[in-house]
Scaffold this motif. Sequence first.
Motif, PDB file in Angstrom:
ATOM      1  N   SER A   8       0.843  -1.197   0.000  1.00 55.46           N
ATOM      2  CA  SER A   8       0.000   0.000   0.000  1.00 55.46           C
ATOM      3  C   SER A   8       0.876   1.244   0.000  1.00 55.46           C
ATOM      4  O   SER A   8       1.770   1.388   0.840  1.00 55.46           O
ATOM      5  CB  SER A   8      -0.909   0.008   1.234  1.00 55.46           C
ATOM      6  OG  SER A   8      -1.709   1.175   1.254  1.00 55.46           O
ATOM      7  N   ARG A  10       0.597   4.551   0.846  1.00 47.31           N
ATOM      8  CA  ARG A  10      -0.207   5.555   1.553  1.00 47.31           C
ATOM      9  C   ARG A  10       0.611   6.233   2.634  1.00 47.31           C
ATOM     10  O   ARG A  10       1.426   5.600   3.297  1.00 47.31           O
ATOM     11  CB  ARG A  10      -1.436   4.895   2.189  1.00 47.31           C
ATOM     12  CG  ARG A  10      -2.352   4.177   1.206  1.00 47.31           C
ATOM     13  CD  ARG A  10      -3.063   5.127   0.268  1.00 47.31           C
ATOM     14  NE  ARG A  10      -3.929   4.434  -0.676  1.00 47.31           N
ATOM     15  CZ  ARG A  10      -4.635   5.044  -1.625  1.00 47.31           C
ATOM     16  NH1 ARG A  10      -4.585   6.358  -1.745  1.00 47.31           N
ATOM     17  NH2 ARG A  10      -5.390   4.350  -2.447  1.00 47.31           N
ATOM     18  N   GLN A  11       0.380   7.527   2.817  1.00 48.83           N
ATOM     19  CA  GLN A  11       1.049   8.291   3.859  1.00 48.83           C
ATOM     20  C   GLN A  11       0.074   9.325   4.405  1.00 48.83           C
ATOM     21  O   GLN A  11      -0.806   9.795   3.703  1.00 48.83           O
ATOM     22  CB  GLN A  11       2.302   8.990   3.315  1.00 48.83           C
ATOM     23  CG  GLN A  11       3.190   9.599   4.387  1.00 48.83           C
ATOM     24  CD  GLN A  11       4.407  10.292   3.794  1.00 48.83           C
ATOM     25  OE1 GLN A  11       4.272  11.112   2.897  1.00 48.83           O
ATOM     26  NE2 GLN A  11       5.595   9.977   4.304  1.00 48.83           N
ATOM     27  N   ALA A  15      -3.613   7.030   6.312  1.00 51.98           N
ATOM     28  CA  ALA A  15      -2.875   5.948   5.645  1.00 51.98           C
ATOM     29  C   ALA A  15      -3.272   4.573   6.143  1.00 51.98           C
ATOM     30  O   ALA A  15      -3.545   3.666   5.346  1.00 51.98           O
ATOM     31  CB  ALA A  15      -1.373   6.158   5.822  1.00 51.98           C
ATOM     32  N   GLN A  16      -3.313   4.399   7.454  1.00 57.51           N
ATOM     33  CA  GLN A  16      -3.621   3.087   8.005  1.00 57.51           C
ATOM     34  C   GLN A  16      -5.039   2.649   7.649  1.00 57.51           C
ATOM     35  O   GLN A  16      -5.272   1.484   7.278  1.00 57.51           O
ATOM     36  CB  GLN A  16      -3.450   3.107   9.523  1.00 57.51           C
ATOM     37  CG  GLN A  16      -2.025   3.328  10.002  1.00 57.51           C
ATOM     38  CD  GLN A  16      -1.153   2.121   9.763  1.00 57.51           C
ATOM     39  OE1 GLN A  16      -1.611   0.981   9.824  1.00 57.51           O
ATOM     40  NE2 GLN A  16       0.131   2.344   9.512  1.00 57.51           N
ATOM     41  N   ILE A  41       2.616  -1.393   4.421  1.00 57.75           N
ATOM     42  CA  ILE A  41       2.297   0.002   4.103  1.00 57.75           C
ATOM     43  C   ILE A  41       3.600   0.766   3.934  1.00 57.75           C
ATOM     44  O   ILE A  41       4.390   0.884   4.872  1.00 57.75           O
ATOM     45  CB  ILE A  41       1.434   0.644   5.199  1.00 57.75           C
ATOM     46  CG1 ILE A  41       0.193  -0.205   5.480  1.00 57.75           C
ATOM     47  CG2 ILE A  41       1.025   2.064   4.795  1.00 57.75           C
ATOM     48  CD1 ILE A  41      -0.625   0.272   6.658  1.00 57.75           C
ATOM     49  N   ASP A  43       4.870   3.840   4.048  1.00 53.72           N
ATOM     50  CA  ASP A  43       4.498   5.186   4.484  1.00 53.72           C
ATOM     51  C   ASP A  43       5.653   6.001   5.056  1.00 53.72           C
ATOM     52  O   ASP A  43       5.461   7.136   5.484  1.00 53.72           O
ATOM     53  CB  ASP A  43       3.367   5.110   5.506  1.00 53.72           C
ATOM     54  CG  ASP A  43       3.752   4.318   6.751  1.00 53.72           C
ATOM     55  OD1 ASP A  43       4.792   3.635   6.732  1.00 53.72           O
ATOM     56  OD2 ASP A  43       2.997   4.380   7.744  1.00 53.72           O
ATOM     57  N   ARG A  44       6.874   5.441   5.054  1.00 51.72           N
ATOM     58  CA  ARG A  44       8.016   6.152   5.626  1.00 51.72           C
ATOM     59  C   ARG A  44       9.222   6.043   4.688  1.00 51.72           C
ATOM     60  O   ARG A  44       9.330   5.104   3.893  1.00 51.72           O
ATOM     61  CB  ARG A  44       8.401   5.565   6.987  1.00 51.72           C
ATOM     62  CG  ARG A  44       7.291   5.522   8.000  1.00 51.72           C
ATOM     63  CD  ARG A  44       7.838   5.105   9.376  1.00 51.72           C
ATOM     64  NE  ARG A  44       8.741   3.958   9.304  1.00 51.72           N
ATOM     65  CZ  ARG A  44       8.344   2.687   9.330  1.00 51.72           C
ATOM     66  NH1 ARG A  44       7.049   2.399   9.430  1.00 51.72           N
ATOM     67  NH2 ARG A  44       9.225   1.701   9.259  1.00 51.72           N
ATOM     68  N   SER A  63      -2.786   5.022  -5.065  1.00 49.73           N
ATOM     69  CA  SER A  63      -2.140   6.044  -4.250  1.00 49.73           C
ATOM     70  C   SER A  63      -2.693   7.408  -4.630  1.00 49.73           C
ATOM     71  O   SER A  63      -3.158   7.611  -5.756  1.00 49.73           O
ATOM     72  CB  SER A  63      -0.627   6.018  -4.463  1.00 49.73           C
ATOM     73  OG  SER A  63       0.011   7.024  -3.707  1.00 49.73           O
ATOM     74  N   TRP A  75       9.473  11.401  -0.052  1.00 49.93           N
ATOM     75  CA  TRP A  75       8.738  10.143   0.085  1.00 49.93           C
ATOM     76  C   TRP A  75       8.325   9.592  -1.274  1.00 49.93           C
ATOM     77  O   TRP A  75       8.451   8.394  -1.532  1.00 49.93           O
ATOM     78  CB  TRP A  75       7.509  10.328   0.970  1.00 49.93           C
ATOM     79  CG  TRP A  75       6.671   9.090   1.075  1.00 49.93           C
ATOM     80  CD1 TRP A  75       7.029   7.899   1.635  1.00 49.93           C
ATOM     81  CD2 TRP A  75       5.335   8.903   0.587  1.00 49.93           C
ATOM     82  NE1 TRP A  75       6.000   6.978   1.534  1.00 49.93           N
ATOM     83  CE2 TRP A  75       4.956   7.570   0.899  1.00 49.93           C
ATOM     84  CE3 TRP A  75       4.434   9.733  -0.065  1.00 49.93           C
ATOM     85  CZ2 TRP A  75       3.700   7.066   0.561  1.00 49.93           C
ATOM     86  CZ3 TRP A  75       3.181   9.230  -0.399  1.00 49.93           C
ATOM     87  CH2 TRP A  75       2.826   7.898  -0.084  1.00 49.93           C
TER      88      TRP A  75
END
Length: 251
Positions: A8, A10-11, A15-16, A41, A43-44, A63, A75
Amino acid sequence: MSKLLFLSLRQGELAQQVARAEYHDVLKATGLSEVDVELQILDRLDEEVGSLETISGIIVGGSSLNITNDEYSPWQRHVHEVLAGVVDSGLPVFFVCFGFSWLVDHLGGTVGHSHPEDSGPTEVVLSDAAHDDPLLRGTAARFTALTGHTENPDEVTLPATLTVLATGPSCPVQIVRYGDNVWATQFHAEMDAEAMHTRMDFFYDYGYFPAEEYARIVADLPNHDVAWANAILRNFAQYCFERSPAHAPRA
């Protein structure tokens, strides 16, 4: 025992929640359980895809990123690097929506805004090349899928390394294959009516649909049969497991 990886992209504060919703949709579309599909995920900046030793295939979700942005955040540049590694892994990969644009750009094509599609149904028309494709053999020549995107690959500058497997009246390229085991769909193969309703609630103000059309679109979603679109993702899972005999999906 091997399994699929759902990645995934996502950020942010949602995101979660969005990632879990996508993951649920993938499980529903493929008919698999959480034992069979791992969620990660991205996300970082320090989040990397780990060992793929037990992974038989990778599904990359949508996204809110855009290829057409004038500048990329650190990112987003990290996401692009990770996706390049995913493609180079040699594993079967299935990209959804944003990943389609990323793949075209990565291979030297152009992405623009010539054929955006509001959230809702779209018609997908298989090309002759789809007849021998392992994910599309036996699929209806025309079917409905659910979509929603603001940018799309330019069909004129589409890289020659991509095989066009499906077109459509509202967006000229809907499915492509790169090499023998990388696929990308412009539409959301994992979505049904409930899934799109949930995603529309997450991205109400993002520009995927006119706010005044929200109620009409949601009310209309159950009228569209997207079984063929979902079956493509299920076929991808089966394709991956057939290449990995050690895996025995739960019934």
